[in-house]
Design a protein around this motif. Structure first.
Motif, PDB file in Angstrom:
ATOM      1  N   MET A 278      43.865  41.105  32.800  1.00 21.98           N
ATOM      2  CA  MET A 278      45.249  41.296  32.357  1.00 21.98           C
ATOM      3  C   MET A 278      45.912  39.962  32.046  1.00 21.98           C
ATOM      4  O   MET A 278      46.652  39.828  31.070  1.00 21.98           O
ATOM      5  CB  MET A 278      46.017  42.056  33.443  1.00 21.98           C
ATOM      6  CG  MET A 278      47.423  42.338  33.102  1.00 21.98           C
ATOM      7  SD  MET A 278      47.453  43.640  31.888  1.00 21.98           S
ATOM      8  CE  MET A 278      49.061  44.225  32.116  1.00 21.98           C
ATOM      9  N   LYS A 279      45.630  38.963  32.890  1.00 15.74           N
ATOM     10  CA  LYS A 279      46.209  37.637  32.699  1.00 15.74           C
ATOM     11  C   LYS A 279      45.712  37.020  31.398  1.00 15.74           C
ATOM     12  O   LYS A 279      46.456  36.396  30.654  1.00 15.74           O
ATOM     13  CB  LYS A 279      45.852  36.760  33.888  1.00 15.74           C
ATOM     14  CG  LYS A 279      46.552  35.445  33.928  1.00 15.74           C
ATOM     15  CD  LYS A 279      46.219  34.702  35.192  1.00 15.74           C
ATOM     16  CE  LYS A 279      46.956  33.405  35.283  1.00 15.74           C
ATOM     17  NZ  LYS A 279      46.628  32.654  36.472  1.00 15.74           N
ATOM     18  N   LYS A 280      44.450  37.215  31.081  1.00 14.12           N
ATOM     19  CA  LYS A 280      43.860  36.680  29.857  1.00 14.12           C
ATOM     20  C   LYS A 280      44.479  37.343  28.629  1.00 14.12           C
ATOM     21  O   LYS A 280      44.775  36.689  27.632  1.00 14.12           O
ATOM     22  CB  LYS A 280      42.349  36.918  29.905  1.00 14.12           C
ATOM     23  CG  LYS A 280      41.554  36.070  29.005  1.00 14.12           C
ATOM     24  CD  LYS A 280      40.083  36.382  29.213  1.00 14.12           C
ATOM     25  CE  LYS A 280      39.261  35.141  29.057  1.00 14.12           C
ATOM     26  NZ  LYS A 280      37.830  35.399  29.179  1.00 14.12           N
ATOM     27  N   THR A 281      44.726  38.635  28.692  1.00 12.26           N
ATOM     28  CA  THR A 281      45.327  39.369  27.580  1.00 12.26           C
ATOM     29  C   THR A 281      46.757  38.901  27.335  1.00 12.26           C
ATOM     30  O   THR A 281      47.167  38.690  26.195  1.00 12.26           O
ATOM     31  CB  THR A 281      45.304  40.886  27.868  1.00 12.26           C
ATOM     32  OG1 THR A 281      43.978  41.284  28.145  1.00 12.26           O
ATOM     33  CG2 THR A 281      45.833  41.672  26.694  1.00 12.26           C
ATOM     34  N   LEU A 282      47.521  38.730  28.403  1.00 12.07           N
ATOM     35  CA  LEU A 282      48.905  38.264  28.267  1.00 12.07           C
ATOM     36  C   LEU A 282      48.962  36.856  27.679  1.00 12.07           C
ATOM     37  O   LEU A 282      49.796  36.541  26.834  1.00 12.07           O
ATOM     38  CB  LEU A 282      49.618  38.316  29.616  1.00 12.07           C
ATOM     39  CG  LEU A 282      49.967  39.695  30.141  1.00 12.07           C
ATOM     40  CD1 LEU A 282      50.546  39.609  31.546  1.00 12.07           C
ATOM     41  CD2 LEU A 282      50.952  40.378  29.215  1.00 12.07           C
ATOM     42  N   THR A 283      48.048  35.992  28.111  1.00 15.58           N
ATOM     43  CA  THR A 283      48.005  34.628  27.588  1.00 15.58           C
ATOM     44  C   THR A 283      47.663  34.638  26.113  1.00 15.58           C
ATOM     45  O   THR A 283      48.265  33.914  25.317  1.00 15.58           O
ATOM     46  CB  THR A 283      46.968  33.796  28.371  1.00 15.58           C
ATOM     47  OG1 THR A 283      47.260  33.862  29.757  1.00 15.58           O
ATOM     48  CG2 THR A 283      46.969  32.353  27.915  1.00 15.58           C
TER      49      THR A 283
END
Length: 122
Positions: free
Chosen positions: A2-7
């Motif tokens: 999820m963190k990678k997608t938001l970034t």
């Protein structure tokens, strides 16, 4: 994950504003003086220099109001006239023509209409 997608989404949004080839951001400001370009820097105002206390410019012609040998930034409004508070009497008294029935005539209340400061700018 999820963190990678938001970034990645944040990076795409940031880069989308950096596209080139579109319309110019804003037109160049135009001078109110016509084709004279707007200056980025402007020179400082000259510093006023006043004569020594007691020295004044001589009156050259008949009827010429004397100039003020000091700064002329005293308040002049309906409640107070900074010039009259000093020049009602004393050494540099206002001219008798400025009075009517012992009071300052209304047409002479705005002193700086006729009298100007004798500052010399350098």
């Amino acid at each position: 994950m999820m963190k990678k997608t938001l970034t990645l989404m944040a990076l795409m949004v940031a880069l989308s504003g950096c596209q080139s080839g579109g319309e110019p951001a804003q037109p160049t400001p135009q001078s109110l003086r016509g084709e004279v370009p707007v200056a980025v820097d402007s020179p400082a105002a000259p510093v006023a220099s006043y004569p020594d206390k007691g020295a004044s410019v001589a009156v050259v012609s008949v009827g010429q109001p004397p100039v003020i040998p000091h700064t002329a930034d005293y308040p002049i409004n309906l409640d107070k006239n900074g010039c009259i508070s000093c020049h009602r009497g004393g050494k540099q008294k206002m001219a008798e023509s400025h009075f009517e029935a012992g009071k300052v005539d209304g047409k002479y209340y705005q002193c700086t209409v006729c009298h100007v400061s004798q500052a010399q700018n350098y």
